[in-house]
Design a protein around this motif. Structure first.
Motif, PDB file in Angstrom:
ATOM      1  N   ALA A 103      40.379  39.964  27.410  1.00 43.53           N
ATOM      2  CA  ALA A 103      41.152  39.788  28.640  1.00 43.53           C
ATOM      3  C   ALA A 103      42.551  40.378  28.487  1.00 43.53           C
ATOM      4  CB  ALA A 103      41.234  38.311  29.010  1.00 43.53           C
ATOM      5  N   HIS A 104      43.209  40.092  27.367  1.00 48.02           N
ATOM      6  CA  HIS A 104      44.567  40.610  27.141  1.00 48.02           C
ATOM      7  C   HIS A 104      44.556  42.136  27.047  1.00 48.02           C
ATOM      8  CE1 HIS A 104      45.882  36.601  26.842  1.00 48.02           C
ATOM      9  NE2 HIS A 104      45.633  36.388  25.563  1.00 48.02           N
ATOM     10  N   VAL A 121      34.678  40.539  37.989  1.00 51.83           N
ATOM     11  CA  VAL A 121      34.011  40.689  36.695  1.00 51.83           C
ATOM     12  C   VAL A 121      33.915  39.342  35.991  1.00 51.83           C
ATOM     13  CG1 VAL A 121      34.022  41.854  34.458  1.00 51.83           C
ATOM     14  CG2 VAL A 121      34.934  43.019  36.485  1.00 51.83           C
ATOM     15  N   GLY A 122      32.772  38.707  36.081  1.00 55.40           N
ATOM     16  CA  GLY A 122      32.415  37.506  35.339  1.00 55.40           C
ATOM     17  C   GLY A 122      33.559  36.642  34.853  1.00 55.40           C
ATOM     18  N   LEU A 127      39.987  34.289  33.392  1.00 53.40           N
ATOM     19  CA  LEU A 127      40.975  34.479  32.341  1.00 53.40           C
ATOM     20  C   LEU A 127      42.129  35.401  32.720  1.00 53.40           C
ATOM     21  CD1 LEU A 127      38.740  34.791  29.138  1.00 53.40           C
ATOM     22  CD2 LEU A 127      39.726  32.752  30.200  1.00 53.40           C
ATOM     23  N   LEU A 128      41.889  36.386  33.601  1.00 53.35           N
ATOM     24  CA  LEU A 128      42.924  37.380  33.874  1.00 53.35           C
ATOM     25  C   LEU A 128      44.185  36.815  34.525  1.00 53.35           C
ATOM     26  CD1 LEU A 128      41.226  40.755  34.836  1.00 53.35           C
ATOM     27  CD2 LEU A 128      42.597  40.188  32.850  1.00 53.35           C
ATOM     28  N   VAL A 151      40.839  38.394  49.111  1.00 55.74           N
ATOM     29  CA  VAL A 151      40.291  38.599  50.462  1.00 55.74           C
ATOM     30  C   VAL A 151      38.898  39.215  50.371  1.00 55.74           C
ATOM     31  CG1 VAL A 151      40.545  39.867  52.625  1.00 55.74           C
ATOM     32  CG2 VAL A 151      42.546  38.799  51.565  1.00 55.74           C
ATOM     33  N   VAL A 152      38.774  40.288  49.588  1.00 53.92           N
ATOM     34  CA  VAL A 152      37.485  40.975  49.464  1.00 53.92           C
ATOM     35  C   VAL A 152      36.446  40.063  48.818  1.00 53.92           C
ATOM     36  CG1 VAL A 152      36.287  42.928  48.408  1.00 53.92           C
ATOM     37  CG2 VAL A 152      38.593  43.229  49.336  1.00 53.92           C
ATOM     38  N   PHE A 153      36.854  39.343  47.780  1.00 54.39           N
ATOM     39  CA  PHE A 153      35.933  38.468  47.049  1.00 54.39           C
ATOM     40  C   PHE A 153      35.411  37.341  47.938  1.00 54.39           C
ATOM     41  CE2 PHE A 153      35.397  34.590  44.459  1.00 54.39           C
ATOM     42  CZ  PHE A 153      34.332  35.006  43.672  1.00 54.39           C
TER      43      PHE A 153
END
Length: 218
Positions: A103-104, A121-122, A127-128, A151-153
């Motif tokens: 993630a980092h 992405v999963g 974590l991001l 919004v898209v998600f």
């Protein structure tokens, strides 16, 4: 059994259904909680509830989008405030050092683009936001990429659930609920199998980490 489940969901008060959907969506954005709270699944089910006429589509989209942004902002602020205190804690170690490093690294390499892409992405979705907070990215830049992604998600997940739910309702009327039960068992089997692999990988990572920290014999 499935008929009873659907009847039960239909019997719930609409405000309570909204409260559950929004709460889970917020929780998904918080570091660690997002790995447990099934935000995407809840949005898909909520879309199905729209197809059943249980929920208002506009209210759901606006509320869930706001909840998603708020949850990710919470994850960012937790990362900015607590940082490695969380990643090195007992709960943080359960995620696995490899996943934190991924993630980092993804965040460091792609910056604002990682914030947008990571929403889809999963495990990165959980974590991001925290990883962005740990880094040097200003909150304004984070929000600039995160808000459109939310919004898209949300819109995509809800509409997919609505369309699939309407089709499923017609399908079930023709072929019955036994098929749906078999599908659910198949999905559950593969989810359990994936979690076992992740647990095994985490155990290997912890073993490798412990081995690398051992002092060499003199």
């Amino acid at each position: 059994m499935w008929e009873r489940v659907i009847d039960f969901l239909r019997s719930l008060p609409t405000p309570l259904v909204f409260a559950v959907v929004f709460s889970v969506t917020i929780a998904e954005g918080g570091a660690l909680a997002g790995l447990i709270a099934p935000g995407e699944v809840v949005l898909l089910v909520a879309g199905y509830m729209v197809a059943l006429g249980k929920l208002d589509l506009t209210t759901l989209l606006i509320g869930a989008t706001a909840a998603s942004i708020a949850g990710d902002s919470l994850g960012f602020l937790l990362g900015r405030r607590y940082g490695t205190t969380v990643t090195q804690s007992r709960l943080g170690s359960r995620i696995g050092e490899q996943n934190w490093n991924r993630a980092h690294a993804f965040m460091d390499k792609h910056g604002e683009r990682a914030v947008f892409v990571g929403k889809f992405v999963g495990f990165m979705r959980a974590l991001l936001p925290f990883s962005a907070g740990v880094g040097t990215m200003p909150y304004g830049k984070f929000l600039r990429s995160n808000a459109p992604a939310c919004v898209v998600f949300v819109v995509g997940s809800v509409l997919l659930g609505k369309i699939a739910g309407a089709a499923a309702e017609q399908y079930l009327k023709r072929f019955g609920y036994v098929v749906l039960g078999l599908i659910a068992l198949w999905v559950g089997f593969h989810v359990a199998k994936k979690r076992r692999r992740q647990s095994a990988q985490s155990a290997v990572d912890r073993t490798d980490s412990a081995t690398s920290t051992e002092a060499p014999e003199v």
